[in-house]
Design a protein around this motif. Structure first.
Motif, PDB file in Angstrom:
ATOM      1  N   LEU A   1       0.832  -1.161  -0.117  1.00 43.78           N
ATOM      2  CA  LEU A   1      -0.089  -0.099   0.097  1.00 43.78           C
ATOM      3  C   LEU A   1       0.711   1.321   0.061  1.00 43.78           C
ATOM      4  O   LEU A   1       0.795   2.259  -0.621  1.00 43.78           O
ATOM      5  CB  LEU A   1      -0.994   0.124   1.260  1.00 43.78           C
ATOM      6  N   ILE A   2       1.821   1.276   0.844  1.00 42.41           N
ATOM      7  CA  ILE A   2       2.765   2.424   0.755  1.00 42.41           C
ATOM      8  C   ILE A   2       3.492   2.507  -0.435  1.00 42.41           C
ATOM      9  O   ILE A   2       3.628   3.727  -0.859  1.00 42.41           O
ATOM     10  CB  ILE A   2       3.833   2.404   1.935  1.00 42.41           C
ATOM     11  N   PHE A   3       4.039   1.576  -1.041  1.00 44.48           N
ATOM     12  CA  PHE A   3       4.554   1.494  -2.368  1.00 44.48           C
ATOM     13  C   PHE A   3       3.633   2.121  -3.303  1.00 44.48           C
ATOM     14  O   PHE A   3       4.236   2.793  -4.156  1.00 44.48           O
ATOM     15  CB  PHE A   3       4.991   0.171  -2.862  1.00 44.48           C
ATOM     16  N   LEU A   4       2.586   1.853  -3.554  1.00 40.33           N
ATOM     17  CA  LEU A   4       1.613   2.273  -4.492  1.00 40.33           C
ATOM     18  C   LEU A   4       1.019   3.697  -4.096  1.00 40.33           C
ATOM     19  O   LEU A   4       0.979   4.576  -5.121  1.00 40.33           O
ATOM     20  CB  LEU A   4       0.157   1.578  -4.490  1.00 40.33           C
ATOM     21  N   PHE A   5       0.873   4.221  -2.880  1.00 36.26           N
ATOM     22  CA  PHE A   5       0.782   5.525  -2.570  1.00 36.26           C
ATOM     23  C   PHE A   5       2.083   6.290  -2.997  1.00 36.26           C
ATOM     24  O   PHE A   5       2.090   7.420  -3.597  1.00 36.26           O
ATOM     25  CB  PHE A   5       0.773   5.964  -0.892  1.00 36.26           C
ATOM     26  N   VAL A   6       3.295   5.852  -2.774  1.00 33.95           N
ATOM     27  CA  VAL A   6       4.536   6.596  -3.249  1.00 33.95           C
ATOM     28  C   VAL A   6       4.751   6.563  -4.635  1.00 33.95           C
ATOM     29  O   VAL A   6       4.917   8.018  -5.410  1.00 33.95           O
ATOM     30  CB  VAL A   6       5.883   6.032  -2.619  1.00 33.95           C
ATOM     31  N   LEU A   7       4.125   5.663  -5.353  1.00 32.37           N
ATOM     32  CA  LEU A   7       4.179   5.658  -6.721  1.00 32.37           C
ATOM     33  C   LEU A   7       3.170   6.599  -7.328  1.00 32.37           C
ATOM     34  O   LEU A   7       3.545   7.456  -8.572  1.00 32.37           O
ATOM     35  CB  LEU A   7       3.826   4.378  -7.579  1.00 32.37           C
ATOM     36  N   SER A   8       2.109   6.745  -6.672  1.00 30.20           N
ATOM     37  CA  SER A   8       0.974   7.680  -7.045  1.00 30.20           C
ATOM     38  C   SER A   8       1.444   9.238  -6.873  1.00 30.20           C
ATOM     39  O   SER A   8       1.055  10.027  -7.912  1.00 30.20           O
ATOM     40  CB  SER A   8      -0.254   7.293  -6.605  1.00 30.20           C
ATOM     41  N   ILE A   9       2.003   9.521  -5.954  1.00 30.93           N
ATOM     42  CA  ILE A   9       2.502  10.763  -5.724  1.00 30.93           C
ATOM     43  C   ILE A   9       3.538  11.092  -6.689  1.00 30.93           C
ATOM     44  O   ILE A   9       3.662  12.242  -7.378  1.00 30.93           O
ATOM     45  CB  ILE A   9       2.934  10.897  -4.165  1.00 30.93           C
ATOM     46  N   PHE A  10       4.660  10.396  -7.018  1.00 32.23           N
ATOM     47  CA  PHE A  10       5.460  10.474  -8.187  1.00 32.23           C
ATOM     48  C   PHE A  10       5.042  10.701  -9.399  1.00 32.23           C
ATOM     49  O   PHE A  10       5.325  11.636 -10.228  1.00 32.23           O
ATOM     50  CB  PHE A  10       6.303   9.299  -8.118  1.00 32.23           C
ATOM     51  N   ALA A  11       4.034   9.963  -9.657  1.00 28.39           N
ATOM     52  CA  ALA A  11       3.161  10.196 -11.039  1.00 28.39           C
ATOM     53  C   ALA A  11       2.432  11.459 -11.198  1.00 28.39           C
ATOM     54  O   ALA A  11       2.392  12.048 -12.169  1.00 28.39           O
ATOM     55  CB  ALA A  11       2.359   8.970 -11.272  1.00 28.39           C
ATOM     56  N   TYR A  12       1.830  11.752 -10.088  1.00 29.44           N
ATOM     57  CA  TYR A  12       1.019  13.052 -10.067  1.00 29.44           C
ATOM     58  C   TYR A  12       2.022  14.323 -10.290  1.00 29.44           C
ATOM     59  O   TYR A  12       1.926  15.154 -10.933  1.00 29.44           O
ATOM     60  CB  TYR A  12       0.329  13.403  -8.779  1.00 29.44           C
ATOM     61  N   ILE A  13       3.321  14.129  -9.629  1.00 31.75           N
ATOM     62  CA  ILE A  13       4.278  15.273  -9.735  1.00 31.75           C
ATOM     63  C   ILE A  13       4.664  15.358 -11.211  1.00 31.75           C
ATOM     64  O   ILE A  13       4.967  16.479 -11.912  1.00 31.75           O
ATOM     65  CB  ILE A  13       5.402  14.903  -8.751  1.00 31.75           C
ATOM     66  N   ASN A  14       5.078  14.134 -11.787  1.00 28.72           N
ATOM     67  CA  ASN A  14       5.725  14.167 -13.029  1.00 28.72           C
ATOM     68  C   ASN A  14       4.891  14.277 -14.390  1.00 28.72           C
ATOM     69  O   ASN A  14       5.068  14.565 -15.451  1.00 28.72           O
ATOM     70  CB  ASN A  14       6.588  13.029 -13.251  1.00 28.72           C
ATOM     71  N   ILE A  15       3.727  14.107 -13.944  1.00 25.75           N
ATOM     72  CA  ILE A  15       2.600  14.127 -15.394  1.00 25.75           C
ATOM     73  C   ILE A  15       2.206  15.644 -15.546  1.00 25.75           C
ATOM     74  O   ILE A  15       1.918  16.255 -14.843  1.00 25.75           O
ATOM     75  CB  ILE A  15       1.325  13.246 -15.042  1.00 25.75           C
ATOM     76  N   PRO A  16       2.296  16.102 -16.923  1.00 24.58           N
ATOM     77  CA  PRO A  16       2.273  17.516 -17.100  1.00 24.58           C
ATOM     78  C   PRO A  16       0.583  17.890 -17.064  1.00 24.58           C
ATOM     79  O   PRO A  16      -0.127  16.918 -17.563  1.00 24.58           O
ATOM     80  CB  PRO A  16       3.026  17.549 -18.597  1.00 24.58           C
ATOM     81  N   LYS A  17       0.331  18.843 -16.493  1.00 22.89           N
ATOM     82  CA  LYS A  17      -0.915  19.158 -16.253  1.00 22.89           C
ATOM     83  C   LYS A  17      -1.568  20.657 -16.964  1.00 22.89           C
ATOM     84  O   LYS A  17      -0.612  21.747 -16.453  1.00 22.89           O
ATOM     85  CB  LYS A  17      -1.373  19.515 -14.710  1.00 22.89           C
ATOM     86  N   GLU A  18      -2.105  20.349 -17.987  1.00 20.73           N
ATOM     87  CA  GLU A  18      -2.484  21.749 -18.637  1.00 20.73           C
ATOM     88  C   GLU A  18      -3.787  21.847 -18.625  1.00 20.73           C
ATOM     89  O   GLU A  18      -4.767  21.065 -19.142  1.00 20.73           O
ATOM     90  CB  GLU A  18      -1.726  21.956 -19.785  1.00 20.73           C
TER      91      GLU A  18
END
Length: 106
Positions: free
Chosen positions: A20-37
């Motif tokens: 669960l912690i691994f998935l949470f860290v991956l989701s935060i990493f993905a949210y930061i790195n995905i461009p948002k416009e």
């Protein structure tokens, strides 16, 4: 097969928490790195004007609205070509902007 998997998950709660912690860290990493416009960049190289006049014939629309709009658009130096489609009750005018011109000026 599924029963063994469920039994393994119940017997090893620490492994579930780590996963669960691994998935949470991956989701935060993905949210930061995905461009948002909100609005992605777009090439505005065409202007479209549509109009609807219920009951008006194509001839009347050409004389009343389309011809006047086309004359006004021909005076703009940014416009390259103008195309019109007139039907009974409606019209559509499309104008291409010259390459390299500022679409905001047109």
């Amino acid at each position: 097969m599924i029963e063994k998997f469920v039994r393994f998950a119940i017997e090893k709660p620490i492994l579930n928490h780590i996963f669960l912690i691994f998935l949470f860290v991956l989701s935060i990493f993905a949210y930061i790195n995905i461009p948002k416009e909100i609005f992605p960049p777009a090439n505005l190289d065409r202007i479209t004007i549509t109009g609807h006049y219920s009951g008006a014939s194509a001839d009347l629309l050409d004389k009343m609205a389309v011809h006047t709009i086309e004359d006004g658009m021909k005076n703009l130096s940014e416009i390259d070509t103008i195309e019109s489609v007139i039907k009974n009750g409606s019209f559509q005018i499309g104008a291409d902007i010259k390459p390299g011109e500022d679409p905001d000026l047109a």
